[in-house]
Design an enzyme around this catalytic site. Sequence first.
Site, PDB file in Angstrom:
ATOM      1  N   GLY A 196       0.886  -9.896   4.579  1.00 11.15           N
ATOM      2  CA  GLY A 196       1.906  -9.140   5.310  1.00 11.15           C
ATOM      3  C   GLY A 196       1.457  -8.894   6.740  1.00 11.15           C
ATOM      4  CG  ASP A 208      -2.016   1.031   1.207  1.00 10.16           C
ATOM      5  OD1 ASP A 208      -2.249   1.659   0.149  1.00 10.16           O
ATOM      6  OD2 ASP A 208      -2.653   1.223   2.249  1.00 10.16           O
TER       7      ASP A 208
END
Length: 170
Positions: A123, A34
Amino acid sequence: MDKIALIKGDITKMHTDAIVNAANSSLLGGGGVDGAIHRAGGKAILEDCIKIRNRQGGCPTGEAVITTAGNLPAKYVIHTVGPVYNGDKKEKELLLANAYRNSLIVAVENSIKTIAFPNISTGVYHFPKQRAAEIAITTVKDFLKNDAHIDQVLFVCFDEENYSLYQTLL
């Protein structure tokens, strides 16, 4: 199935119609993929995300929205929110499948022919990598069976562990 390809690399470098961002529900950028997408794409992505937030108040887990890709080589970024892996495991598996499916639906709605996915939720959201890879591949294959719009789906693995898991499953 030759509509699916696997690459080990950096999703921000992909020359596809769209790349998928493993976003958080705020859409304001974060860590991992992100943060990398927001940094590489520049402020145009964030500006589009803010417009979406103002219109609908963020993005719920399992849903997907589309923005410009800013400075990235891709044309668009499809932001999807994967689940944090805690609590009801079956529910989390359904939400992860929805994240992939809804990203593909957004792609079709926007005439996107090529799309690149990261390893969503593996993650900081701690989804087990093996199970996440199984869900990703199964969901994409099932979608492509009934879709004539998308020409290619790339799974872009940043790390060797995910790459090996996908290679085995594909």
